[in-house]
Motif scaffolding. Sequence first.
Motif, PDB file in Angstrom:
ATOM      1  N   SER A 170      69.726   3.565  29.325  1.00 44.80           N
ATOM      2  CA  SER A 170      70.522   2.365  29.592  1.00 44.80           C
ATOM      3  C   SER A 170      69.729   1.348  30.404  1.00 44.80           C
ATOM      4  CB  SER A 170      71.818   2.737  30.325  1.00 44.80           C
ATOM      5  OG  SER A 170      71.540   3.330  31.582  1.00 44.80           O
ATOM      6  N   THR A 199      75.062   6.555  26.209  1.00 45.78           N
ATOM      7  CA  THR A 199      75.282   5.143  26.463  1.00 45.78           C
ATOM      8  C   THR A 199      73.970   4.387  26.654  1.00 45.78           C
ATOM      9  OG1 THR A 199      76.452   3.516  27.809  1.00 45.78           O
ATOM     10  CG2 THR A 199      75.554   5.424  28.950  1.00 45.78           C
ATOM     11  N   ALA A 200      73.982   3.135  26.164  1.00 45.98           N
ATOM     12  CA  ALA A 200      72.851   2.223  26.388  1.00 45.98           C
ATOM     13  C   ALA A 200      73.230   1.137  27.379  1.00 45.98           C
ATOM     14  CB  ALA A 200      72.412   1.596  25.065  1.00 45.98           C
ATOM     15  N   SER A 201      74.352   1.321  28.050  1.00 44.68           N
ATOM     16  CA  SER A 201      74.860   0.306  28.978  1.00 44.68           C
ATOM     17  C   SER A 201      74.810   0.807  30.403  1.00 44.68           C
ATOM     18  CB  SER A 201      76.305  -0.066  28.614  1.00 44.68           C
ATOM     19  OG  SER A 201      76.890  -0.874  29.603  1.00 44.68           O
ATOM     20  N   GLU A 479      72.025  -1.542  37.157  1.00 54.70           N
ATOM     21  CA  GLU A 479      73.378  -1.102  36.840  1.00 54.70           C
ATOM     22  C   GLU A 479      74.440  -2.042  37.402  1.00 54.70           C
ATOM     23  OE1 GLU A 479      75.922   2.886  38.006  1.00 54.70           O
ATOM     24  OE2 GLU A 479      73.789   3.104  37.537  1.00 54.70           O
TER      25      GLU A 479
END
Length: 486
Positions: A170, A199-201, A479
């Motif tokens: 991510s 997830t890539a977020s 993040e």
Amino acid sequence: MRESILTGLFLIASVSLFAQQNPTWEPVFRKINDEVQQHSKAYSTLKDATETIGHRLTGSENGSKAEAYAYNLLKSYGFTDVKYQPFEVESWSRGTLAVSVGANTGSLQPVKSVSLAHSPVKVDLTAEVVDMGNGLDSDYIARPGVVKDKIALVYLGLLPGTTGRSLHRSEKTAIAIKYGAKGIIVINTVDGGTLLTGTASVTGKLIPIPAVCIGKEDGMQWKEQLKTGLLYSRINMTNFSGLIKARNVIATIKGSSLSREKIVVGGHLDSWDLATGAIDNGIGSFSVLDMARTFQQLHLKPKRTIEFVMFMGEEQGLLGSKAYVAAAIKNKQIDHLRYMLNFDMTGDVRSYSSSMPEAKELFQAIGAIANKIDTTFTNGFSDRTGLHSDHQPFMLQGIPTGGGGGGRGVNGPAGCYHADCDVFSLVNSEQGLKNTVRFVSMLLYGLGTADTIPVKKLNDEETKQFLLQHNLKEPLVLEGAWRWKD
């Protein structure tokens, strides 16, 4: 040498002091050991869940079945204080995907691939592919502007022959977006064409570019082709994103004399939808469920309150643990949390770990008794920490976190991480799960009954310094979770 000898003597004395202050530990630990060795249900219930439920994707029908399974299991163990902790969040699930590649846009050939979570709901992109190495800031700085409006091809870990610290998929996606990429293709590190999802977020919300994973062999071949020519790729995908409802499952044993002080032990119940999540995180969550069974079966009543928590939504952005911590802040219980023990893909505990090195003497005093009962427990100790599992929201509030280490008790878990091969047959050791249950139950009882716990919740400034000390600022900034202004 003299200093190391003195340090060792001090540790032995401290361990002995903790044990002397808590003389009931050994007989209770022996009861825990016998109960788990003879009657553990971690292996059998995990097998049953994988066969009757399948995957445990948060927000899906299967996810709801898994929540009910854990709730009913805890009820069957005799818990009266079991509850759902519902939360509603934006979530994601995969739809369709077709990826193709070729030397020009007129000769694209399909390639095996899988979507990474939080990719856009609908996208049809054709663009040039650019090899961005490990996908770190340094790779983009070395080639300024080269990836703008193109598709970044990056390696999931660190390429052979390169050094340094890798980042989460991510975080590599966030970097690609920062430098203007229109898409990202991640090369898995595992042989045999294995595909990885996840997830890539960094935020748990939709990202603006498509993100997919391809097999190692395909990806390395692409890298070779890019040394002598151009490559183009088309990424055509559809996905779902919207509000979903999910529930953490919590069973509580109220403390006998220090009930306001709370120790949380948990693991995430959810899994990705490509397989049944036996390793990630069946071995962790079903071990925690069996710890709860063990405490209930032996009628253990520690001084401090113990909460056994099955978190949902970990895979899609720590959704359940974030909801738990948000609720604890709202109801002003956050300052009463003394420890959070997290078990994520931990399948054969032989040692203990803590984010706080000051806990070493207490943890090893507990471990010394475990080792006396069974010498396969090594009583090692590590003071490590990291991100991307359910301890993270607790750690960001300054709460001490910990867990266990040792063998995983599985066949090739790294290769099947987040992949379609994460099935129950990987769990090749029932004893591995028993080890996690019995040795962690001893740790849990020791923390629950110790006269004092030699670590405390950090204040805001102490938490900031702790995160800086462990080099966690960069990923937390990516993040959007770094709340301090420098």
